[in-house]
Each structure stands twice: as C-alpha cells, then as structure tokens.
Design a protein around this motif. Structure first.
Motif, PDB file in Angstrom:
ATOM      1  N   GLU A  69      38.378  33.219  33.492  1.00 57.23           N
ATOM      2  CA  GLU A  69      39.576  33.374  34.318  1.00 57.23           C
ATOM      3  C   GLU A  69      40.804  32.824  33.602  1.00 57.23           C
ATOM      4  OE1 GLU A  69      41.907  34.462  37.656  1.00 57.23           O
ATOM      5  OE2 GLU A  69      39.987  35.129  36.828  1.00 57.23           O
ATOM      6  N   ARG A  95      37.844  32.348  41.989  1.00 58.25           N
ATOM      7  CA  ARG A  95      38.455  32.621  40.686  1.00 58.25           C
ATOM      8  C   ARG A  95      39.129  31.364  40.122  1.00 58.25           C
ATOM      9  NH1 ARG A  95      41.537  35.031  44.678  1.00 58.25           N
ATOM     10  NH2 ARG A  95      43.662  34.224  44.806  1.00 58.25           N
ATOM     11  N   ARG A 152      41.842  35.445  31.123  1.00 55.69           N
ATOM     12  CA  ARG A 152      42.499  36.563  31.810  1.00 55.69           C
ATOM     13  C   ARG A 152      43.946  36.217  32.149  1.00 55.69           C
ATOM     14  NH1 ARG A 152      43.680  38.902  36.817  1.00 55.69           N
ATOM     15  NH2 ARG A 152      43.394  36.911  37.876  1.00 55.69           N
ATOM     16  N   ARG A 153      44.148  35.072  32.747  1.00 58.46           N
ATOM     17  CA  ARG A 153      45.506  34.697  33.152  1.00 58.46           C
ATOM     18  C   ARG A 153      46.408  34.457  31.946  1.00 58.46           C
ATOM     19  NH1 ARG A 153      44.590  30.519  38.271  1.00 58.46           N
ATOM     20  NH2 ARG A 153      43.184  31.877  39.468  1.00 58.46           N
ATOM     21  N   ASP A 189      40.233  28.853  37.510  1.00 56.93           N
ATOM     22  CA  ASP A 189      40.357  28.708  36.067  1.00 56.93           C
ATOM     23  C   ASP A 189      40.346  27.218  35.735  1.00 56.93           C
ATOM     24  OD1 ASP A 189      42.884  27.798  36.761  1.00 56.93           O
ATOM     25  OD2 ASP A 189      43.943  29.000  35.276  1.00 56.93           O
ATOM     26  N   SER A 199      32.760  30.873  33.960  1.00 58.55           N
ATOM     27  CA  SER A 199      33.706  31.730  34.677  1.00 58.55           C
ATOM     28  C   SER A 199      35.118  31.149  34.643  1.00 58.55           C
ATOM     29  CB  SER A 199      33.252  31.920  36.126  1.00 58.55           C
ATOM     30  OG  SER A 199      33.174  30.667  36.800  1.00 58.55           O
TER      31      SER A 199
END
Length: 393
Positions: A161, A263, A164-165, A265, A157
C-alpha cells in the motif's frame, strides 16, 4: 505578481522518507549506497537504441528546442536523449541514469500535441527525474526500498500500500512538472485527456467541469494502482496551479482516504498506534475510569503508558478521518475498558456508550455489548433508557 510555482516533494513523499530514515536506518543506509553499475547503464542505452528510433537535434530540432526550455523551467541539469517508440498508444516514459534522462515518446504525440502540450508532456516525464535528484536523492532512495520490497512475493500488505500511494503521489508531482513546463495548468490537463483517449482535439476546461461532476456524485478516494484516475489528476494539477488553500488536505482525502484497516500503509500503522493511545487517554478522562485498574489496562496496550497522554478529540474520530473498520476496532477498545471494574460497571457502561453515541456508533456499541460482552436484556434496556433520556433532555 505571484511567485513562480516551485516544484517540491509532496507531504506524502516527505513523510515516507522521514519514516524510513527513523524506523529503518540500516535499510536506508543500504539503499542510499546503491549505485548504477556502468554495465547496466550501457545495457539500458543499447536496449533503447534497439527498440526505438532516436530523435536527434538534427532530425528533430523543434522538440529538442522545447526540451531545452523545459529543462530550464524545471531547473534540471542533465543530458537528455529523446526517442520514438513503435507502440501505437500515445504516451511517454522516462529512463533515468545519473546525469542522464532518456525520454521515450510513444504513439502520435509529435503529430497530435501542439508545442505547449508537448512541453507539458516533456515536463511530466522530466519531473520524475527532478524528483529523484531532490534532497540528495532521498526520494529515489525511498523508491528503491519500495521496489525491493515489492520484488518479494511475500511482501507485507503495508509495504504494497505504501508503494501504491508513493506512485500516486509521484504522478501528481509529475503533473505539476507538466504545468510548470507549459506555464499553465490547462495544457497539463489536455495531455491527460489526449493520452487517455487518443483524441487530437480536446477541451481541458470542459474536462475539468466533467471532473467536478464526478467529485460531486462520487467523492471517493483513488483506486489507482500506479496512477490516479485522470479526473483526479486533472483536478489536482488545476487546484495546485490556482494555489487552492485546501490542496494538501484535498489530496490526502482523494489519494489516501480515511484511515482503514483494509489498506494500512506504513504511515497508517504509525497513525493508528498514535490514535489508539489518544483514544485510550480520552477513555481514561472519564470519571468512572479514573482508577488504577484502568491505568493497568492502558499499560497492557502500551507498556510505556505515562498516564499523561493527549486525548483524541472529535475531529480525530470524524468519518472523513477513520472508516467503519477503525470504528469497530475502537469499539473493541471501549469494551475492554468498560468491563474492567465490576464496582463501576454501570457508570462505565453509560460513559462509554455516551462516547459511542457521540462519534456515531451507538447502535453498533450496544450490539457489541450484547454479542461480545454478554450484557443481559435487563441491563441493556436500562442503559438504552438512560441514553434516550439524555438525548431527549
């Protein structure tokens, strides 16, 4: 006269590249060595010709002239091929090869965008190409690593994340490219609205006002998967173009939000570890925890604990920096230390409860003492009275 706006990777891009180089040097070396195979490049060119209409300089001289101006403004040296896709939705996309940028226009952008807006659209797409070529291709290498991670169905995960960022920040970079290409922020905002709505006539200034309303009513971080929400992008490019002093911190709040267990990262994992060390250092600065037992407990968390660690200040523990999930974790850390020395139990409980109250978690800490530490009613009531007396003083 102000200096021209220079396109540079965002702090998040730079931090993630530095992390990969430091934490995964072998992976970085592998990803850096990858190259585009000749066969793949030819297959991509053929696929674009199969599915689009190529816009040649002879058939569309105006858009090619604009593209040349955009390349000069962005400082890009590349062979650009333009295409028109058959998709009805307005937009554009970039396909990048070494020394080549293939820009695919979609929908009625040539009809609905004026020259400045079309420059902004081309600038957005070509800014992606520029980012991948900066610093020897480091930011493209980071994207490759993330892409390979996400191709694994069992990707962690934290990698998801991070991917995504990274995408969100890349779109912000590209929006800045749109502003540089148009030599103003408003055309960059206008194309965001036009592409989002399909309208041919929009008021970018009015949309910025609309975005500010959202900011006042719901200042939460982006939930976007690949692109930030349009209102956030509009604010971001406007702030950058105006050289707002808080642009970087504003972006961090809006694209990342506070540190959260929900969340994390890759960079957050490093930050949480560092915060834990600093928080423990703050606990050990309490007189009641000035003991070998407390130092031993710290070494249980961090075997390399030195005993001379910097302590977390109130700013590091503020609500805009960490969310409730991290507060809950830190309360658990406090419990670990509050109960290690029976001889200092009363003093330690009082000092840790004071800290919990200071960072806004008194009720939750007291509940944890009852629920998780088995603190009896008499002892808990005594602690509450002491805290109430101090707060009333």
């Amino acid at each position: 006269m102000a200096a021209p706006h220079a396109l540079a990777p965002l702090p998040y891009h730079q931090a993630l590249v530095a992390h990969f180089k430091r934490a995964e040097p072998e992976v970085w070396a592998w990803a850096s060595s990858l190259s585009v195979q000749t066969q793949h490049a030819q297959e991509l060119r053929t696929e674009l010709l199969r599915k689009t209409y190529r816009l040649t300089p002879a058939s569309h001289p105006q858009v090619h002239a604009l593209c040349g101006e955009v390349l000069a403004r962005l400082g890009i040296e590349a062979n650009v091929t333009l295409y028109q896709a058959g998709d009805g939705a307005m937009g554009a996309s970039l396909w990048s090869l070494p020394g080549e940028a293939h820009v695919v226009l979609a929908g009625a952008v040539l009809e609905r965008l004026d020259e400045i807006e079309l420059s902004a659209l081309l600038g957005h797409e070509l800014a992606h190409y520029k980012l991948w070529t900066l610093d020897g291709g480091d930011y493209h290498t980071a994207q490759r690593i993330l892409d390979h991670c996400m191709a694994d169905p069992q990707a962690a995960s934290s990698h998801a994340e991070s991917a995504r960022r990274y995408s969100l920040h890349t779109e912000i970079f590209a929006d800045r490219g749109a502003a540089v290409a148009a030599q103003a922020a408003l055309p960059a905002v206008a194309i965001l609205v036009k592409v989002h709505t399909g309208l041919g006539n929009v008021d970018p200034t009015a949309y910025l006002g609309q975005a500010e309303e959202v900011e006042r009513d719901d200042p939460r971080h982006s939930r976007g998967e690949t692109h930030p929400e349009a209102y956030l992008r509009a604010q971001a490019v406007d702030r950058w173009w105006r050289r707002a002093a808080d642009t970087d911190s504003w972006l961090r709040r809006r694209l990342q939000g506070p540190l959260s267990f929900d969340r994390l990262d890759l960079l957050d994992q490093v930050e949480l570890r560092a915060l834990t060390r600093r928080f423990i250092a703050r606990l050990l600065a309490m007189p009641a925890l000035n003991s070998e037992a407390a130092q031993q407990q710290a070494r249980g968390y961090f075997p390399d604990w030195s005993g001379e660690e910097p302590a977390a200040d109130d700013e590091a523990l503020a609500p805009d920096r960490i969310d409730d999930s991290v507060y809950g974790y830190l309360r658990s850390v406090m419990l670990d230390f509050a109960l290690i020395d029976a001889d200092q139990r009363e003093a330690t409980l009082l000092e840790t409860a004071r800290l919990a109250a200071r960072i806004g978690g008194r009720a939750e800490f007291l509940a944890a003492l009852k629920r998780d530490a088995g603190l009896g009613k008499r002892e808990l009531d005594k602690l509450v009275r002491r805290l109430d007396q101090e707060s009333a003083a």
